[in-house]
Design a protein around this motif. Structure first.
Motif, PDB file in Angstrom:
ATOM      1  N   GLY A 131       0.792  -1.218   0.000  1.00 55.00           N
ATOM      2  CA  GLY A 131       0.000   0.000   0.000  1.00 55.00           C
ATOM      3  C   GLY A 131       0.823   1.266   0.000  1.00 55.00           C
ATOM      4  O   GLY A 131       0.485   2.229   0.706  1.00 55.00           O
ATOM      5  N   LEU A 132       1.922   1.324  -0.786  1.00 55.82           N
ATOM      6  CA  LEU A 132       2.800   2.495  -0.793  1.00 55.82           C
ATOM      7  C   LEU A 132       2.155   3.667  -1.525  1.00 55.82           C
ATOM      8  O   LEU A 132       1.686   3.543  -2.643  1.00 55.82           O
ATOM      9  N   VAL A 133       2.161   4.825  -0.842  1.00 52.76           N
ATOM     10  CA  VAL A 133       1.661   6.071  -1.423  1.00 52.76           C
ATOM     11  C   VAL A 133       2.726   7.144  -1.207  1.00 52.76           C
ATOM     12  O   VAL A 133       3.175   7.359  -0.083  1.00 52.76           O
ATOM     13  N   VAL A 134       3.117   7.812  -2.286  1.00 56.33           N
ATOM     14  CA  VAL A 134       4.108   8.885  -2.209  1.00 56.33           C
ATOM     15  C   VAL A 134       3.455  10.202  -2.613  1.00 56.33           C
ATOM     16  O   VAL A 134       2.831  10.289  -3.680  1.00 56.33           O
ATOM     17  N   LYS A 135       3.614  11.208  -1.752  1.00 57.07           N
ATOM     18  CA  LYS A 135       3.077  12.538  -2.043  1.00 57.07           C
ATOM     19  C   LYS A 135       4.186  13.578  -1.887  1.00 57.07           C
ATOM     20  O   LYS A 135       5.002  13.486  -0.976  1.00 57.07           O
ATOM     21  N   TRP A 136       4.166  14.557  -2.791  1.00 58.18           N
ATOM     22  CA  TRP A 136       5.107  15.669  -2.703  1.00 58.18           C
ATOM     23  C   TRP A 136       4.337  16.958  -2.428  1.00 58.18           C
ATOM     24  O   TRP A 136       3.337  17.253  -3.095  1.00 58.18           O
ATOM     25  N   PHE A 137       4.825  17.726  -1.450  1.00 56.05           N
ATOM     26  CA  PHE A 137       4.204  18.996  -1.080  1.00 56.05           C
ATOM     27  C   PHE A 137       5.200  20.134  -1.304  1.00 56.05           C
ATOM     28  O   PHE A 137       6.424  19.947  -1.194  1.00 56.05           O
ATOM     29  N   PHE A 138       4.657  21.308  -1.596  1.00 54.68           N
ATOM     30  CA  PHE A 138       5.495  22.497  -1.811  1.00 54.68           C
ATOM     31  C   PHE A 138       5.152  23.557  -0.771  1.00 54.68           C
ATOM     32  O   PHE A 138       3.989  23.963  -0.631  1.00 54.68           O
ATOM     33  N   LYS A 139       6.198  23.951  -0.025  1.00 48.01           N
ATOM     34  CA  LYS A 139       6.062  24.949   1.040  1.00 48.01           C
ATOM     35  C   LYS A 139       4.985  24.501   2.032  1.00 48.01           C
ATOM     36  O   LYS A 139       5.005  23.360   2.489  1.00 48.01           O
ATOM     37  N   ASP A 140       4.048  25.385   2.382  1.00 44.56           N
ATOM     38  CA  ASP A 140       3.056  25.049   3.411  1.00 44.56           C
ATOM     39  C   ASP A 140       1.711  24.637   2.824  1.00 44.56           C
ATOM     40  O   ASP A 140       0.708  24.550   3.548  1.00 44.56           O
ATOM     41  N   THR A 184       2.807   3.630   4.047  1.00 42.75           N
ATOM     42  CA  THR A 184       2.303   2.276   3.764  1.00 42.75           C
ATOM     43  C   THR A 184       1.228   1.977   4.798  1.00 42.75           C
ATOM     44  O   THR A 184       0.850   2.845   5.600  1.00 42.75           O
ATOM     45  N   PHE A 185       0.772   0.755   4.807  1.00 41.78           N
ATOM     46  CA  PHE A 185      -0.222   0.385   5.807  1.00 41.78           C
ATOM     47  C   PHE A 185       0.357   0.442   7.218  1.00 41.78           C
ATOM     48  O   PHE A 185      -0.382   0.627   8.201  1.00 41.78           O
ATOM     49  N   ASP A 186       1.666   0.297   7.329  1.00 37.63           N
ATOM     50  CA  ASP A 186       2.280   0.195   8.656  1.00 37.63           C
ATOM     51  C   ASP A 186       3.185   1.379   9.036  1.00 37.63           C
ATOM     52  O   ASP A 186       3.559   1.518  10.202  1.00 37.63           O
ATOM     53  N   LEU A 187       3.556   2.233   8.061  1.00 37.52           N
ATOM     54  CA  LEU A 187       4.570   3.242   8.356  1.00 37.52           C
ATOM     55  C   LEU A 187       4.337   4.499   7.529  1.00 37.52           C
ATOM     56  O   LEU A 187       3.807   4.437   6.419  1.00 37.52           O
ATOM     57  N   GLU A 188       4.754   5.643   8.096  1.00 37.61           N
ATOM     58  CA  GLU A 188       4.692   6.904   7.366  1.00 37.61           C
ATOM     59  C   GLU A 188       5.959   7.705   7.636  1.00 37.61           C
ATOM     60  O   GLU A 188       6.363   7.869   8.789  1.00 37.61           O
ATOM     61  N   LEU A 189       6.589   8.192   6.579  1.00 40.05           N
ATOM     62  CA  LEU A 189       7.815   8.981   6.701  1.00 40.05           C
ATOM     63  C   LEU A 189       7.666  10.292   5.947  1.00 40.05           C
ATOM     64  O   LEU A 189       6.972  10.358   4.923  1.00 40.05           O
TER      65      LEU A 189
END
Length: 223
Positions: free
Chosen positions: A2-11, A72-77
Motif C-alpha cells: 500500500g505504498l503512497v508517495v506525495k510531494w508537497f510544496f512549502k506550506d 504504507t499500511f504500517d509506516l509513514e515517513l
C-alpha cells in the motif's frame, strides 16, 4: 504494502504530486501541473519507480522547501528537501575612489542575481599571500523584475595598507556552490610631506659633499 508517495510544496496542504505504487502518477491542478514529468522513473524497482519528482524547465518561483511523504499500511515517513533555482549575476563590477588624503572607498555593484546574494569584501597583498575580510561594509539591495541587485561599499584607511593592494568582491548564493569574484588593484598614495623632507635632506647632503670635494681639490692645488 500500500505504498503512497506525495510531494508537497512549502506550506500548501494539497500535494502537487501523488503516486500510488502500481498506478500512474497524478499531478494536482496548479502552477506545477504542466511542469512535472509523470513519466520520470527514479528507480527500476517497482516500489520506488515514480517516487522522485522531476520538474521541467524550473523557474525561480519554484525555489523553496519541498516535502516528500511516503506511507504504507504500517509506516509513514516525511523527508524535507530544498530546491534553489538560481540565476548567476550578469555583472560584478568593482572599483575604488580616493577620499581625502588618507582613505580609499571601495565599491562593488552586482546586477541580476537570484536568490538574494551574500556580498563580502576582501583585502589582499599584491602576491595574494595575505588575505583578510573587510568589516564595516554598507550593503544596499534592490529588487526589480524578479531579480536582485546590490551596491556594496567600504571605507579603508590607507595607513592599514601595506603597499600595493588587491581589493576583491566576492558574491555567493546561499545553499548553492555559486561563487563569483572580481578584484581591482590599488596603489596607496605617497606621503607628500615625507617626500619633500627627503628631497631637502638629499640636496643638503649633496651640497655638503660638493664643498668637501672642492676644499680637498683646493688644498691639493696649493700644495
Amino acid at each position: 504494502m500500500g505504498l503512497v508517495v506525495k510531494w508537497f510544496f512549502k506550506d500548501n496542504p494539497v500535494p502537487l504530486y501523488q503516486w500510488v505504487a502500481g498506478h500512474v502518477p497524478m499531478v494536482h491542478p496548479g502552477p506545477f501541473s504542466e511542469r512535472l514529468d509523470v513519466e520520470y522513473e527514479a528507480s527500476e524497482d517497482a516500489d520506488h519507480k515514480h517516487s522522485g519528482l522531476r520538474i521541467l524547465n524550473p523557474t525561480v518561483d519554484m525555489s523553496g522547501d519541498y516535502k516528500c511523504q511516503a506511507s504504507t499500511f504500517d509506516l509513514e515517513l516525511e523527508i524535507p528537501r530544498k530546491l534553489v533555482v538560481y540565476s548567476k549575476p550578469s555583472n560584478v563590477e568593482i572599483w575604488t575612489q580616493e577620499v581625502g588624503d588618507d582613505s580609499v572607498r571601495v565599491y562593488c555593484k552586482v546586477r541580476d542575481i537570484y536568490p538574494e546574494p551574500e556580498v563580502t569584501f576582501h583585502m589582499m597583498s599584491e602576491d595574494e599571500s595575505d588575505r583578510s575580510k573587510l568589516e564595516g561594509v554598507d550593503v544596499v539591495k534592490t529588487w526589480d523584475d524578479n531579480l536582485y541587485h546590490a551596491m556594496v561599499e567600504v571605507l579603508v584607511k590607507e595607513e592599514e595598507l601595506d603597499g600595493p593592494t588587491h581589493f576583491e568582491c566576492e558574491v555567493t548564493i546561499p545553499h548553492t556552490q555559486v561563487l563569483v569574484t572580481n578584484k581591482t588593484h590599488y596603489e596607496p598614495r605617497a606621503k607628500v610631506g615625507a617626500g619633500k623632507d627627503d628631497m631637502v635632506s638629499g640636496s643638503e647632503d649633496h651640497s655638503a659633499m660638493a664643498v668637501v670635494v672642492s676644499l680637498a681639490f683646493l688644498a691639493i692645488w696649493r700644495f
